[in-house]
Write a protein that holds these residues in place. Structure first.
Motif, short mmCIF file in Angstrom:
data_model
loop_
_atom_site.label_atom_id
_atom_site.label_comp_id
_atom_site.label_asym_id
_atom_site.label_seq_id
_atom_site.Cartn_x
_atom_site.Cartn_y
_atom_site.Cartn_z
N TRP A 125 0.82 -1.14 0.05
CA TRP A 125 -0.12 0.01 0.03
C TRP A 125 0.70 1.22 0.11
O TRP A 125 0.59 2.24 -0.65
N ASN A 180 0.58 4.16 -2.91
CA ASN A 180 0.35 5.39 -2.62
C ASN A 180 1.25 6.51 -2.73
O ASN A 180 0.98 7.62 -3.19
N VAL A 181 2.60 6.15 -2.39
CA VAL A 181 3.70 7.30 -2.40
C VAL A 181 4.30 7.48 -3.69
O VAL A 181 4.77 8.18 -4.18
N ARG A 234 -4.36 8.73 -7.50
CA ARG A 234 -3.68 9.75 -6.28
C ARG A 234 -3.05 11.01 -6.88
O ARG A 234 -2.76 10.94 -8.05
#
Lengths: 139, 139, 139, 139
Positions: free
Chosen positions: D47, D51-52, D116
């Motif tokens: 995760w 996300n990053v 994102r």
């Protein structure tokens, strides 16, 4: 001395919006390592067994942390636990947290032994003193 | 100096099998109080706003706690936050946790200001220095 | 019916690298709200008092959450707690989490009453049944 | 199908004053297992990496848990993760938590893929669909 090393995954849920492990979780990592250290040293007697079954506990009177570098996924964190000082009623342990071969934090914890449920101070239980001295003697 | 006080319920989920607040949760309580302190001091600029919106952060380089008495329900915990030292790039804050009018723990935190996302050290941002000096000047 | 509302700050430490509240923390928020609900309904008898002083507990047999929108600072979260069903030994409560006037999550919790420390199922204690029926009756 | 199994120590800090693992921590255990499942399935893309680094995330829209028996030290918890359903934008995974060979909880999680930082819904990324179908195909 034979070092105890606690390996731990660093996950998404351990990290904060700065995208590194949250300081409060790093505190938890070191505490987990201590709990696992005692379980290993005392043939299964973790903090849970001490408090729930054996009628004593070892609450903290002091802890401090120096943070050297941020912790983040994906590499695991290794917490190295070393006993430093054994007093009449107290014990001091050091935890060094390392990730990717580099020190991420260094911490020190002082606990005092107490009987349960009254929480009065007691001497370090004999089997714990013996186990710590044997472990330190391997150094 | 005008003290900032953070009030917090101590719940079942904060406590451990010794039936007192878990040491790792006490670390969280003090950190929450610091986050709320900054939000109050800086007109809403909490750690989240700093890191996500404003391009800087203030990771910890040191923290220490002295535990004076166990914390347990039902009384609320009051964390008193006091700035202690303002350096070129760093700030030191003290947190005193009190329950039922008595000190349960005393803690001290040192943070260093860094730019995001690079994490290089920066001077204390001007608006933070001004707000801290104004707050300290009220003492 | 008189609703119980639990207000909670959403902090930096509650959020994850996606810069919203972590799912595991949202679970904690709802649980905190339930603990506070019982303390309010039962004149101070929270989960801690039940388990540690009163010889019974109410472990969960089921919980579910539907997440409607992300939760993030700076607005507080309001958890609305509503009893839904009262069985012989069990109780069902709903928690609706709202931020900025909009529903962020809806959750439902089923607990069964047990005696302590044996964990055998018991009927809903009389004082709890009476308090729940009085609360529901206000609806 | 090849099952993914996540092993986890259950510690003192995971347990509550009822001297069993706290419900909120059990929620965390299952979430940790899911994060580790993705990291394993996607050759390191946890995760955090999604996300990053990779510009997408997979927030939860639903989760539910059925608790069968209490969890407590000293035995480790094994979380078995099984993909159940693959939709256009969503995925459903089941987690079964077992201790001492017996099922302690069963949980189900539905996530939706989003880009994102905008959080708009996107189709399941191709490499994830392929990896899931390959894994399911081994069944």
């Amino acid at each position: 001395m034979a070092e105890f090393i606690w390996r731990r995954r660093v996950g998404f849920g351990d990290c904060d919006p700065a995208q590194i492990a949250y300081t409060g979780r790093i505190a938890d990592f070191a505490l987990e390592a201590l709990d696992a250290f005692w379980e290993d040293l005392l043939d299964g007697q973790s903090w849970f067994a001490m408090n729930v079954e054996a009628g004593f506990g070892m609450p903290f009177v002091h802890m401090d942390y120096d943070f050297r570098r941020p912790i983040a996924p994906p590499e695991p964190l290794f917490c190295h636990v070393v006993p430093e000082l054994l007093g009449t009623s107290s014990v001091t342990l050091a935890v060094s947290g390392r990730q990717g071969g580099r020190v991420a934090f260094e911490a020190r914890f002082v606990s005092v032994f107490v009987e349960r449920p009254g929480l009065s101070k007691i001497p370090v239980p004999g089997h714990i003193r013996a186990a710590l001295e044997a472990r330190i003697g391997q150094g």
